[in-house]
Design a protein around this motif. Sequence first.
Motif, short mmCIF file in Angstrom:
data_model
loop_
_atom_site.label_atom_id
_atom_site.label_comp_id
_atom_site.label_asym_id
_atom_site.label_seq_id
_atom_site.Cartn_x
_atom_site.Cartn_y
_atom_site.Cartn_z
N ALA A 17 -1.26 5.34 -11.69
CA ALA A 17 -0.61 5.12 -10.25
C ALA A 17 -1.95 5.19 -9.39
O ALA A 17 -2.10 4.68 -8.19
CB ALA A 17 0.14 6.00 -10.04
N THR A 18 -2.87 6.07 -9.94
CA THR A 18 -4.01 6.49 -8.90
C THR A 18 -4.97 5.53 -8.83
O THR A 18 -5.58 4.94 -7.98
CB THR A 18 -4.79 7.85 -9.36
OG1 THR A 18 -3.98 8.90 -9.33
CG2 THR A 18 -6.13 8.02 -8.44
N LEU A 63 0.92 -1.30 -0.13
CA LEU A 63 -0.04 0.04 -0.08
C LEU A 63 0.83 1.40 0.20
O LEU A 63 0.72 2.33 -0.87
CB LEU A 63 -0.66 0.03 1.08
CG LEU A 63 -2.24 0.94 1.08
CD1 LEU A 63 -3.05 0.33 0.06
CD2 LEU A 63 -3.04 0.68 2.38
N GLU A 64 1.99 1.21 0.92
CA GLU A 64 2.79 2.49 1.20
C GLU A 64 3.44 2.53 -0.24
O GLU A 64 3.48 4.10 -0.82
CB GLU A 64 3.55 2.49 2.18
CG GLU A 64 4.54 3.67 2.38
CD GLU A 64 3.80 4.97 2.52
OE1 GLU A 64 4.61 5.81 2.46
OE2 GLU A 64 2.78 5.07 2.65
N PRO A 65 4.20 1.71 -0.96
CA PRO A 65 4.89 1.98 -2.23
C PRO A 65 3.98 2.57 -3.38
O PRO A 65 4.03 3.47 -3.99
CB PRO A 65 5.23 0.67 -2.56
CG PRO A 65 5.56 -0.11 -1.09
CD PRO A 65 4.35 0.43 -0.42
N ALA A 66 2.56 1.92 -3.15
CA ALA A 66 1.59 2.46 -4.18
C ALA A 66 1.24 3.83 -4.14
O ALA A 66 1.19 4.83 -4.83
CB ALA A 66 0.42 1.65 -4.16
N ARG A 67 1.16 4.36 -2.81
CA ARG A 67 0.91 5.94 -2.38
C ARG A 67 2.02 6.79 -2.84
O ARG A 67 1.93 7.92 -3.39
CB ARG A 67 0.38 6.03 -0.97
CG ARG A 67 0.11 7.25 -0.52
CD ARG A 67 0.20 7.54 0.91
NE ARG A 67 1.60 7.42 1.32
CZ ARG A 67 2.60 8.61 1.23
NH1 ARG A 67 2.17 9.59 0.53
NH2 ARG A 67 3.89 8.46 1.42
N MET A 68 3.26 6.26 -2.60
CA MET A 68 4.53 7.01 -3.05
C MET A 68 4.45 7.27 -4.53
O MET A 68 4.97 8.15 -4.95
CB MET A 68 5.67 6.24 -2.53
CG MET A 68 5.76 6.26 -1.10
SD MET A 68 7.15 5.27 -0.13
CE MET A 68 8.45 6.31 -0.88
N TYR A 124 -3.59 2.64 -6.89
CA TYR A 124 -3.52 2.79 -5.43
C TYR A 124 -5.12 2.60 -4.87
O TYR A 124 -5.32 1.95 -3.90
CB TYR A 124 -3.18 4.19 -5.32
CG TYR A 124 -3.02 4.65 -3.90
CD1 TYR A 124 -2.47 3.73 -2.79
CD2 TYR A 124 -3.82 5.83 -3.14
CE1 TYR A 124 -2.35 3.95 -1.55
CE2 TYR A 124 -3.63 6.20 -2.03
CZ TYR A 124 -3.00 5.22 -1.05
OH TYR A 124 -2.65 5.67 0.11
N GLU A 125 -5.92 3.21 -5.73
CA GLU A 125 -7.49 3.16 -5.24
C GLU A 125 -7.88 1.73 -5.28
O GLU A 125 -8.57 1.07 -4.12
CB GLU A 125 -8.31 3.82 -6.03
CG GLU A 125 -8.12 5.50 -5.83
CD GLU A 125 -9.19 6.12 -6.83
OE1 GLU A 125 -9.56 5.40 -7.96
OE2 GLU A 125 -8.98 7.18 -6.77
N ASN A 126 -7.59 0.68 -6.09
CA ASN A 126 -7.99 -0.47 -6.12
C ASN A 126 -7.07 -1.46 -5.09
O ASN A 126 -7.87 -2.14 -4.51
CB ASN A 126 -7.54 -1.29 -7.53
CG ASN A 126 -8.50 -0.67 -8.76
OD1 ASN A 126 -9.37 -0.47 -8.53
ND2 ASN A 126 -7.74 -0.92 -9.95
N LEU A 127 -5.86 -1.26 -4.91
CA LEU A 127 -5.20 -1.74 -3.86
C LEU A 127 -5.89 -1.33 -2.58
O LEU A 127 -5.88 -2.37 -1.85
CB LEU A 127 -3.66 -1.19 -3.78
CG LEU A 127 -2.79 -2.33 -2.95
CD1 LEU A 127 -3.00 -3.44 -3.48
CD2 LEU A 127 -1.29 -1.79 -3.25
N GLN A 128 -6.27 -0.17 -2.43
CA GLN A 128 -6.85 0.32 -1.02
C GLN A 128 -8.18 -0.48 -0.64
O GLN A 128 -8.71 -1.03 0.22
CB GLN A 128 -7.19 1.65 -1.01
CG GLN A 128 -6.17 2.55 -0.77
CD GLN A 128 -6.66 4.27 -0.89
OE1 GLN A 128 -7.18 4.55 -1.38
NE2 GLN A 128 -6.28 4.80 0.34
N ASN A 129 -9.19 -0.76 -1.65
CA ASN A 129 -10.01 -1.58 -1.65
C ASN A 129 -9.85 -3.00 -1.35
O ASN A 129 -10.31 -3.60 -0.42
CB ASN A 129 -11.11 -1.21 -2.97
CG ASN A 129 -11.69 -0.07 -3.03
OD1 ASN A 129 -11.75 0.57 -2.08
ND2 ASN A 129 -11.84 0.19 -4.56
N SER A 130 -8.75 -3.56 -2.07
CA SER A 130 -8.53 -4.89 -1.65
C SER A 130 -7.98 -4.98 -0.61
O SER A 130 -8.36 -6.21 0.11
CB SER A 130 -7.56 -5.18 -2.98
OG SER A 130 -7.04 -6.67 -2.59
#
Length: 337
Positions: free
Chosen positions: A237-238, A105-110, A241-247
Amino acid sequence: MNLRTIILAPLLPLALAGCNEAIDTVKNGRMKINEQYTVNQAFSNRSICDSAEWDVITDDRNRELVQYKCHITGIESYYAQEKQRIRENLLSGFDLEKRAAQVHLEPARMEVEAAENALNKPRPANTATLNSDRLTDLLAREDLLSENAPSRSLQNYSGSPEIAAAAQRYFLSYVRDTTSPQFAAHKQNEQELLRAMAAEREKVQAQIAEERARLSEVQNARGQESVAHAQQRLNRATELYENLQNSVAAKLEELDAQHAAKLKQFDGAATIESVAEVFEWVVKGEEIELVWSGLEGTYSDGQIKRFGHINRLSSLQDVYRNNVETYSDLRQKAPLL
């Protein structure tokens, strides 16, 4: 009084007398491991025992066994600490699972942040000359092939077997004395090596030019990154990140449910309430034979579980030496729980 009672009543003292006789035979017996003490002297005076008892039982093979039980002291506090330790390890494992679920999650946000910076503050074109491992290797080969006096390292030259062979012939025939009969052959080998080096140098220089052209193209492509490209990067990237947050949110919810169920199962599981170290003998006339030894645990749900000693001889030595002071020492001999 019925007939059954009349018949059995006189037999009861005889049965008890037989049991006591078997127990006395074992207690007064001496084992080969240490004949200095009787079994009773060794087994009835142990510091780890809260209490000890002797009995005669019948095993699943219908044998009469004399059974000794040492009820171990300090079990309640030991297992209270053990359960707390296991519970803490369980909670720590839950925490690791939750962290693992969020690791990307953090690498995706970065990456989203970096893409935003690239879009809002485009980087200046990079004018530095690119390099590569291949170019470095080719330049080193060019230097080696350009030396006025051939280097001995050419004998191990990996780029061309012909160069390596010519270098080996040259150095094997090397002589300084111009009057030597071998000098002519040496000079001929030298000329062959120099010609091979020159031909190889031309090939390497052509490869250097090709690699520099390729690197130049890469550098030009990097310099052509546009605002549209930066926007595409940000969009990707956005979305990621959003898909990863939901997952991750769904995974954490699933883990929380699993962890709660495991913790409930652990807290409700039966626990050991008492532990005894057990030794059992068969009596054969005046002879006694130890047939089983280990730990016996009584659980809070009424279950009784037994685990044999891993090393019965070592466990017997512990009894005769009376050198086991804590329950954790006994657990090395039989893995109860």
